[in-house]
Enzyme design. Structure first.
Site, PDB file in Angstrom:
ATOM      1  N   HIS A 255      19.963  -1.543 -14.782  1.00 23.66           N
ATOM      2  CA  HIS A 255      20.828  -0.812 -15.644  1.00 23.66           C
ATOM      3  C   HIS A 255      22.318  -1.011 -15.489  1.00 23.66           C
ATOM      4  CE1 HIS A 255      21.606   2.518 -18.488  1.00 23.66           C
ATOM      5  NE2 HIS A 255      22.931   2.734 -17.855  1.00 23.66           N
ATOM      6  N   GLU A 256      22.603  -0.771 -14.277  1.00 23.93           N
ATOM      7  CA  GLU A 256      24.065  -0.940 -13.987  1.00 23.93           C
ATOM      8  C   GLU A 256      24.662  -2.416 -14.132  1.00 23.93           C
ATOM      9  OE1 GLU A 256      25.718   1.640 -13.987  1.00 23.93           O
ATOM     10  OE2 GLU A 256      24.197   2.987 -13.781  1.00 23.93           O
ATOM     11  N   HIS A 259      25.808  -3.111 -17.485  1.00 17.19           N
ATOM     12  CA  HIS A 259      27.001  -2.568 -17.756  1.00 17.19           C
ATOM     13  C   HIS A 259      28.089  -3.434 -17.130  1.00 17.19           C
ATOM     14  CE1 HIS A 259      26.371   1.251 -19.658  1.00 17.19           C
ATOM     15  NE2 HIS A 259      25.498   1.833 -18.714  1.00 17.19           N
ATOM     16  N   GLU A 285      26.039   1.014 -23.389  1.00 17.09           N
ATOM     17  CA  GLU A 285      24.773   1.269 -23.282  1.00 17.09           C
ATOM     18  C   GLU A 285      23.530   0.530 -23.968  1.00 17.09           C
ATOM     19  OE1 GLU A 285      24.516   3.811 -20.822  1.00 17.09           O
ATOM     20  OE2 GLU A 285      22.560   4.370 -20.897  1.00 17.09           O
TER      21      GLU A 285
HETATM   22 ZN    ZN Z   1      24.474   3.525 -18.708  1.00 15.10          ZN
END
Ligand code: ZN
Length: 490
Positions: A255-256, A259, A285
């Site tokens: 997830h990170e 980003h 996101e």
């Molecule tokens: Zn996030």
């Protein structure tokens, strides 16, 4: 009074903003504990320098003197960001801004204590004060328009609550039904065993590289809460480990990385300018969620991950790659948004959206928040909240004054659904590559279509240009119903 002078000033402001961000990263990762009081002063000093630059009257003079029509597309987009930011700061009275900053740190402390003590009444006075200040802020910014829209605009420029309401109205009944149907079926096996934390970090770093994160301009560290920070040539991420639950580490990392890859992929020509960072929370996101879910939790990729985990941890009680895929995507009853699966996550978000919108509108008294939360939770999730830390005290956002932030999580999921459809239409053999642990084609597609542009286009336009159609919740719903329908035999 030239555009060049303005951009020189902006580059310095952006550079200082990056420095402030790195102080925050340091605080959450490697700072000696005894340094905390000094760090608080260092960060307050940086915040005050940055506030001074954002409200500097010279920016207003530059904006008035520069003729946008003499600039190219990139220059005009830079001006759009600078003007928007400057006008927002101008509308906000200085004493209100100062009061908000003070209340934020007080409310954060009150929230942390109330959460630990399961004491909602202990938090209510500070929350009441915060809601009152945010309403005041919204009135100053809204110019007679919708109060919630004015706050939302800070996180998702151009987004409107009415459009989000329509999106949630379309999502809610089908997600509630899908959730209930899946939980009605026998649950797939969970993980069992103890997963060495050193081996988890090793595999997490490998996953970060697999998804295209550039370690020469980034690093992975451990922190209590996973986050990514920084833009351009220095984008860092954190993750965490839990010996009983390696998925927490692996999927937080992916997830990170989503980003971070966004920030790393932005056109270097925009470095340290307003265009040199992700364009909105929702688009940001969308990148983290498509890496995490549509790619990372796909049948193809989990087949490869299963082999990596067997190499790292030996036998952990899951028979084969199909069973592993079901385990990765298992639905469970749960109270906590950040631990929710793909089906239930947006239900958690829309509950918060409705309640915070009602508080900002003045339709829900802060004193009635807990009851409203618990009632709504029981309706959508079918069981009762057992304690406030599992209910209305679980998230940090409201204590920090982050009203209008929650819906951008769901917007990100909806955008990820749109991007996934378009990407798979362009890359029909993607699953064959993912099954080999090769995400390169997918990440290149996202880099070309979304990430490289940074702040050049408006958030919705980024998705529309990438997908060839305006964003809609339909692709996400179809994706979820097909994926979980097949997994649970619906
Ligand atoms: Zn996030």
């Amino acid at each position: 009074m030239s555009f060049t002078d303005l951009m020189t000033f902006q580059r310095e402001t952006s550079a200082l903003g990056q420095v402030a961000g790195r102080l925050g990263w340091d605080q959450e990762t490697v700072m000696p504990r005894g340094a905390a009081p000094q760090r608080a002063e260092e960060m307050a000093a940086m915040a005050s320098v940055l506030h001074g630059r954002r409200t500097d009257p010279r920016v207003g003079e530059w904006l008035a003197a520069i003729d946008d029509t003499t600039l190219d597309d990139v220059g005009r987009a830079q001006m759009r960001h600078i003007r928007r930011d400057y006008e927002r700061t101008q509308r906000l009275p200085a004493d209100l801004a100062a009061e908000l900053a003070r209340t934020r740190s007080q409310a954060h402390l009150a929230w942390a204590e109330a959460r630990k003590a399961e004491d909602v009444p202990g938090f209510l006075p500070m929350l009441e004060k915060m809601v009152a200040l945010k309403r005041e802020e919204a009135q100053a910014l809204a110019d007679g328009g919708d109060l919630y829209d004015a706050l939302l605009d800070d996180f998702e420029p151009g987004a409107k609550a009415a459009d989000l309401q329509a999106m949630f109205d379309a999502l809610r009944p089908r997600l509630v039904a899908l959730r209930a149907a899946c939980l009605d079926k026998p649950a797939p096996a969970g993980l069992s065993g103890n997963f060495d934390e050193f081996a988890q970090m090793k595999l997490a770093r490998m996953l970060a590289k697999t998804f295209g994160y550039d370690m020469a301009q980034g690093r992975v560290d451990k922190a209590v809460h996973p986050f990514s920070s920084g833009s351009g040539l220095d984008v860092r991420i954190t993750t965490r480990t839990d010996p009983a639950d390696p998925f927490n580490c692996f999927y937080s990392t992916i997830h990170e990385v989503g980003h971070a890859c966004y920030e790393q992929a932005i056109d270097e020509a925009y470095l340290l300018t307003p265009l040199g960072q992700g364009v909105s929370m929702g688009v940001h996101e969308s990148q983290s969620r498509i890496y995490e879910n549509q790619l990372g939790r796909s049948r193809a990729f989990t087949g490869w991950l299963f082999d990596q985990m067997r190499d790292a941890f030996g036998d952990f009680g899951i028979a084969d790659a199909d069973a592993f895929y079901a385990t990765v995507n298992r639905l469970k009853n749960g109270f906590i948004r950040t631990e929710a699966d793909e089906v239930q996550y947006n239900l958690h978000v829309m509950l918060r959206f409705d309640l915070e919108r009602a508080m900002i509108a003045g339709d829900l008294a802060v004193a009635d928040l807990e009851a409203a939360w618990n009632d709504r939770f029981a309706v959508d999730f079918g069981f009762a909240v057992d304690k406030p830390s599992n209910g209305c005290l679980q998230d940090v956002h409201w204590s920090e004054g982050l009203f209008g932030y929650f819906p951008t999580y769901s917007l990100g999921n909806v955008y990820a659904g749109c991007l996934n459809d378009a990407m798979r239409a362009d890359l029909p053999d993607l699953d064959a590559a993912l099954a080999q642990g090769d995400t390169g084609r997918a990440t290149k597609w996202l880099g070309d279509k979304v990430q490289q542009h940074g702040g050049l286009f408006e958030p919705r336009d980024v998705i529309t240009r990438a997908c060839g159609a305006a964003p809609s919740e339909a692709p996400l719903l179809t994706y979820l119903e097909q994926k979980f329908g097949a997994l649970y035999g619906l």
